[in-house]
Design a protein around this motif. Structure first.
Motif, PDB file in Angstrom:
ATOM      1  N   TYR A 116       0.838  -1.195   0.000  1.00 25.74           N
ATOM      2  CA  TYR A 116       0.000   0.000   0.000  1.00 25.74           C
ATOM      3  C   TYR A 116       0.878   1.252   0.000  1.00 25.74           C
ATOM      4  O   TYR A 116       1.938   1.266   0.619  1.00 25.74           O
ATOM      5  CB  TYR A 116      -0.878   0.054   1.257  1.00 25.74           C
ATOM      6  CG  TYR A 116      -1.568  -1.243   1.622  1.00 25.74           C
ATOM      7  CD1 TYR A 116      -0.874  -2.260   2.266  1.00 25.74           C
ATOM      8  CD2 TYR A 116      -2.909  -1.443   1.334  1.00 25.74           C
ATOM      9  CE1 TYR A 116      -1.491  -3.454   2.611  1.00 25.74           C
ATOM     10  CE2 TYR A 116      -3.541  -2.629   1.677  1.00 25.74           C
ATOM     11  CZ  TYR A 116      -2.824  -3.637   2.313  1.00 25.74           C
ATOM     12  OH  TYR A 116      -3.446  -4.805   2.651  1.00 25.74           O
TER      13      TYR A 116
ATOM     14  N   TYR B  72       0.426   5.418   1.002  1.00 25.89           N
ATOM     15  CA  TYR B  72      -0.394   6.456   1.617  1.00 25.89           C
ATOM     16  C   TYR B  72       0.387   7.772   1.592  1.00 25.89           C
ATOM     17  O   TYR B  72       1.616   7.780   1.515  1.00 25.89           O
ATOM     18  CB  TYR B  72      -0.716   6.129   3.085  1.00 25.89           C
ATOM     19  CG  TYR B  72      -1.596   4.924   3.303  1.00 25.89           C
ATOM     20  CD1 TYR B  72      -1.038   3.660   3.424  1.00 25.89           C
ATOM     21  CD2 TYR B  72      -2.976   5.054   3.416  1.00 25.89           C
ATOM     22  CE1 TYR B  72      -1.838   2.542   3.645  1.00 25.89           C
ATOM     23  CE2 TYR B  72      -3.791   3.942   3.633  1.00 25.89           C
ATOM     24  CZ  TYR B  72      -3.213   2.691   3.750  1.00 25.89           C
ATOM     25  OH  TYR B  72      -4.001   1.590   3.970  1.00 25.89           O
TER      26      TYR B  72
ATOM     27  N   LEU C 171      -3.607   9.773   7.386  1.00 21.38           N
ATOM     28  CA  LEU C 171      -3.069   9.169   6.175  1.00 21.38           C
ATOM     29  C   LEU C 171      -4.139   9.117   5.092  1.00 21.38           C
ATOM     30  O   LEU C 171      -5.293   8.770   5.343  1.00 21.38           O
ATOM     31  CB  LEU C 171      -2.571   7.752   6.462  1.00 21.38           C
ATOM     32  CG  LEU C 171      -1.181   7.635   7.053  1.00 21.38           C
ATOM     33  CD1 LEU C 171      -1.129   8.182   8.463  1.00 21.38           C
ATOM     34  CD2 LEU C 171      -0.706   6.193   7.018  1.00 21.38           C
TER      35      LEU C 171
ATOM     36  N   PHE D  21      -5.120   7.367   1.543  1.00 20.42           N
ATOM     37  CA  PHE D  21      -4.837   6.217   0.692  1.00 20.42           C
ATOM     38  C   PHE D  21      -4.526   6.662  -0.731  1.00 20.42           C
ATOM     39  O   PHE D  21      -5.213   7.524  -1.288  1.00 20.42           O
ATOM     40  CB  PHE D  21      -6.035   5.274   0.705  1.00 20.42           C
ATOM     41  CG  PHE D  21      -5.988   4.192  -0.341  1.00 20.42           C
ATOM     42  CD1 PHE D  21      -6.697   4.320  -1.524  1.00 20.42           C
ATOM     43  CD2 PHE D  21      -5.229   3.052  -0.148  1.00 20.42           C
ATOM     44  CE1 PHE D  21      -6.669   3.332  -2.494  1.00 20.42           C
ATOM     45  CE2 PHE D  21      -5.184   2.057  -1.111  1.00 20.42           C
ATOM     46  CZ  PHE D  21      -5.906   2.197  -2.280  1.00 20.42           C
TER      47      PHE D  21
ATOM     48  N   TYR E 214      -3.058   0.415  -3.855  1.00 28.74           N
ATOM     49  CA  TYR E 214      -2.526  -0.827  -3.317  1.00 28.74           C
ATOM     50  C   TYR E 214      -2.407  -1.887  -4.393  1.00 28.74           C
ATOM     51  O   TYR E 214      -3.127  -1.882  -5.388  1.00 28.74           O
ATOM     52  CB  TYR E 214      -3.308  -1.341  -2.106  1.00 28.74           C
ATOM     53  CG  TYR E 214      -4.609  -2.056  -2.395  1.00 28.74           C
ATOM     54  CD1 TYR E 214      -5.817  -1.440  -2.122  1.00 28.74           C
ATOM     55  CD2 TYR E 214      -4.647  -3.365  -2.883  1.00 28.74           C
ATOM     56  CE1 TYR E 214      -7.011  -2.078  -2.355  1.00 28.74           C
ATOM     57  CE2 TYR E 214      -5.853  -4.006  -3.120  1.00 28.74           C
ATOM     58  CZ  TYR E 214      -7.026  -3.349  -2.858  1.00 28.74           C
ATOM     59  OH  TYR E 214      -8.214  -3.976  -3.092  1.00 28.74           O
TER      60      TYR E 214
ATOM     61  N   GLY F 233      -7.174   5.954  -5.218  1.00 28.64           N
ATOM     62  CA  GLY F 233      -6.765   7.058  -4.358  1.00 28.64           C
ATOM     63  C   GLY F 233      -5.761   8.016  -4.974  1.00 28.64           C
ATOM     64  O   GLY F 233      -5.447   9.046  -4.382  1.00 28.64           O
TER      65      GLY F 233
ATOM     66  N   LEU G  62       4.082   7.259   2.764  1.00 26.79           N
ATOM     67  CA  LEU G  62       4.263   6.057   3.560  1.00 26.79           C
ATOM     68  C   LEU G  62       3.877   4.825   2.754  1.00 26.79           C
ATOM     69  O   LEU G  62       2.879   4.820   2.036  1.00 26.79           O
ATOM     70  CB  LEU G  62       3.408   6.114   4.818  1.00 26.79           C
ATOM     71  CG  LEU G  62       3.846   7.137   5.871  1.00 26.79           C
ATOM     72  CD1 LEU G  62       2.682   7.542   6.753  1.00 26.79           C
ATOM     73  CD2 LEU G  62       4.971   6.574   6.718  1.00 26.79           C
TER      74      LEU G  62
ATOM     75  N   LEU H 294      -4.250  -9.716   1.407  1.00 28.33           N
ATOM     76  CA  LEU H 294      -5.230  -8.651   1.268  1.00 28.33           C
ATOM     77  C   LEU H 294      -6.492  -9.103   1.968  1.00 28.33           C
ATOM     78  O   LEU H 294      -7.286  -9.864   1.428  1.00 28.33           O
ATOM     79  CB  LEU H 294      -5.501  -8.381  -0.210  1.00 28.33           C
ATOM     80  CG  LEU H 294      -6.466  -7.231  -0.500  1.00 28.33           C
ATOM     81  CD1 LEU H 294      -5.874  -5.938   0.001  1.00 28.33           C
ATOM     82  CD2 LEU H 294      -6.736  -7.156  -1.991  1.00 28.33           C
ATOM     83  N   ALA H 295      -6.658  -8.681   3.210  1.00 27.61           N
ATOM     84  CA  ALA H 295      -7.829  -9.086   3.974  1.00 27.61           C
ATOM     85  C   ALA H 295      -8.243  -7.940   4.867  1.00 27.61           C
ATOM     86  O   ALA H 295      -7.394  -7.236   5.415  1.00 27.61           O
ATOM     87  CB  ALA H 295      -7.511 -10.316   4.826  1.00 27.61           C
ATOM     88  N   SER H 296      -9.527  -7.769   5.010  1.00 29.42           N
ATOM     89  CA  SER H 296     -10.027  -6.708   5.874  1.00 29.42           C
ATOM     90  C   SER H 296      -9.537  -6.937   7.290  1.00 29.42           C
ATOM     91  O   SER H 296      -9.677  -8.013   7.846  1.00 29.42           O
ATOM     92  CB  SER H 296     -11.554  -6.692   5.834  1.00 29.42           C
ATOM     93  OG  SER H 296     -12.058  -5.698   6.694  1.00 29.42           O
ATOM     94  N   GLY H 297      -8.927  -5.919   7.870  1.00 30.95           N
ATOM     95  CA  GLY H 297      -8.434  -6.038   9.226  1.00 30.95           C
ATOM     96  C   GLY H 297      -7.055  -6.640   9.328  1.00 30.95           C
ATOM     97  O   GLY H 297      -6.499  -6.735  10.420  1.00 30.95           O
ATOM     98  N   ASP H 298      -6.483  -7.082   8.198  1.00 27.31           N
ATOM     99  CA  ASP H 298      -5.139  -7.640   8.256  1.00 27.31           C
ATOM    100  C   ASP H 298      -4.148  -6.542   8.610  1.00 27.31           C
ATOM    101  O   ASP H 298      -4.277  -5.411   8.157  1.00 27.31           O
ATOM    102  CB  ASP H 298      -4.778  -8.266   6.911  1.00 27.31           C
ATOM    103  CG  ASP H 298      -3.581  -9.195   7.025  1.00 27.31           C
ATOM    104  OD1 ASP H 298      -2.734  -9.186   6.123  1.00 27.31           O
ATOM    105  OD2 ASP H 298      -3.494  -9.919   8.031  1.00 27.31           O
ATOM    106  N   THR H 299      -3.147  -6.897   9.404  1.00 29.39           N
ATOM    107  CA  THR H 299      -2.202  -5.902   9.890  1.00 29.39           C
ATOM    108  C   THR H 299      -1.362  -5.355   8.759  1.00 29.39           C
ATOM    109  O   THR H 299      -0.762  -6.116   7.999  1.00 29.39           O
ATOM    110  CB  THR H 299      -1.284  -6.514  10.958  1.00 29.39           C
ATOM    111  OG1 THR H 299      -2.090  -6.973  12.043  1.00 29.39           O
ATOM    112  CG2 THR H 299      -0.290  -5.475  11.465  1.00 29.39           C
ATOM    113  N   GLN H 300      -1.331  -4.038   8.638  1.00 34.57           N
ATOM    114  CA  GLN H 300      -0.456  -3.373   7.692  1.00 34.57           C
ATOM    115  C   GLN H 300       0.760  -2.867   8.465  1.00 34.57           C
ATOM    116  O   GLN H 300       0.625  -2.166   9.460  1.00 34.57           O
ATOM    117  CB  GLN H 300      -1.183  -2.213   7.005  1.00 34.57           C
ATOM    118  CG  GLN H 300      -2.358  -2.669   6.149  1.00 34.57           C
ATOM    119  CD  GLN H 300      -2.985  -1.547   5.339  1.00 34.57           C
ATOM    120  OE1 GLN H 300      -2.388  -0.493   5.137  1.00 34.57           O
ATOM    121  NE2 GLN H 300      -4.192  -1.771   4.857  1.00 34.57           N
TER     122      GLN H 300
ATOM    123  N   PHE I 231       3.991  -0.552   8.443  1.00 31.88           N
ATOM    124  CA  PHE I 231       4.409   0.664   7.745  1.00 31.88           C
ATOM    125  C   PHE I 231       5.919   0.852   7.766  1.00 31.88           C
ATOM    126  O   PHE I 231       6.598   0.510   8.747  1.00 31.88           O
ATOM    127  CB  PHE I 231       3.757   1.891   8.390  1.00 31.88           C
ATOM    128  CG  PHE I 231       2.303   2.051   8.031  1.00 31.88           C
ATOM    129  CD1 PHE I 231       1.326   1.365   8.725  1.00 31.88           C
ATOM    130  CD2 PHE I 231       1.926   2.884   6.988  1.00 31.88           C
ATOM    131  CE1 PHE I 231      -0.013   1.505   8.395  1.00 31.88           C
ATOM    132  CE2 PHE I 231       0.594   3.041   6.651  1.00 31.88           C
ATOM    133  CZ  PHE I 231      -0.381   2.347   7.359  1.00 31.88           C
TER     134      PHE I 231
END
Lengths: 115, 110
Positions: free
Chosen positions: A33, A35, A43, A45, A48, A59, A91, A98-104, A106
């Motif tokens: 990703y 940002y 941040l 977007f 990605y 974005g 950033l 790629l999953a909702s809530g998966d830890t990104q 930075f």
């Protein structure tokens, strides 16, 4: 280290010049990703990438902005004909999938200043 | 217009005080995350909440996700100078992108 790395850490350029920002994600992470963080802002977007799927470019603020990623490795964000309003910290983040809530995770960011 | 409204923007308190930071939206999120960011560094994830009404505790930090999954709060008990930093909430609606609030700059004085 095993974290996300970005280069350069700082970039000062003149209005109208092109710049390239680089991101090295965590090895094995399939999602990457970009940002933008303006001074005093959250941040924003930009784009990605997920594996070999078409990137989500929704974005990107204008056609002066573009990004590429080679496979599941390095990504470059290119800003053409830079403007003063492009000044910000850019950033990069990566995640295992790629999953909702998966830890990104930075990187430290690239601080871009357009004079 | 921010999808996630975060408040307050600035918070300056004495060591030992309690505080709460709020994130509100009219949108429903599949998950909501809280990050902390230090100067010159990228945000670091503190917690992810995914279920409406969920409460998670991380030492002196308590995170709550609203029943309707539109809002969240971060409560810090007995704040310490080491808690100083920029706190960011971020919500996911679709896969991939996160929507960030503007952040809360917390300063805890000894």
């Amino acid at each position: 280290g095993a974290g996300v790395s970005q280069s350069p850490s700082n970039k000062v350029t003149e209005k109208g010049k092109d710049v390239e920002l680089r991101c090295d994600p965590i090895s094995g992470h399939t999602a990457l990703y970009w940002y933008r963080q303006r001074l005093g802002q959250g941040l924003e977007f930009l784009i990605y990438f997920q594996g070999n799927s078409a990137p989500d470019k929704s974005g990107l603020p204008s056609d002066r902005f573009s990004a590429e990623r080679t496979g599941e490795s390095v990504s470059t964000l290119t800003i053409q004909r830079t403007q003063q309003e492009d000044s910000a910290v850019y950033l990069c983040a990566s995640s295992a999938e790629l999953a909702s809530g998966d830890t990104q995770y930075f990187g430290p960011g690239t601080r871009l200043t357009v004079l | 217009t921010q999808l996630l409204e975060q408040s307050p923007q600035f918070l300056s308190i004495q060591e030992g005080e309690n505080l709460t930071v709020y994130c509100n939206s009219s949108s429903v999120f599949s998950s909501l995350q809280w990050y902390r960011q230090e100067p010159g560094e990228g945000p670091v994830l503190l917690v992810t909440v995914v279920t409406g009404g969920e409460v998670k505790k991380l030492k002196r930090l308590t995170f709550q996700f609203g029943d309707a999954r539109k809002d969240s709060s971060l409560h810090i008990t007995a704040a310490q100078p080491g808690d100083t930093g920029l706190y960011l909430c971020a919500g996911a609606i679709t896969l991939g992108r996160l929507y960030f609030g503007r952040g809360t700059q917390l300063t805890v004085w000894p």
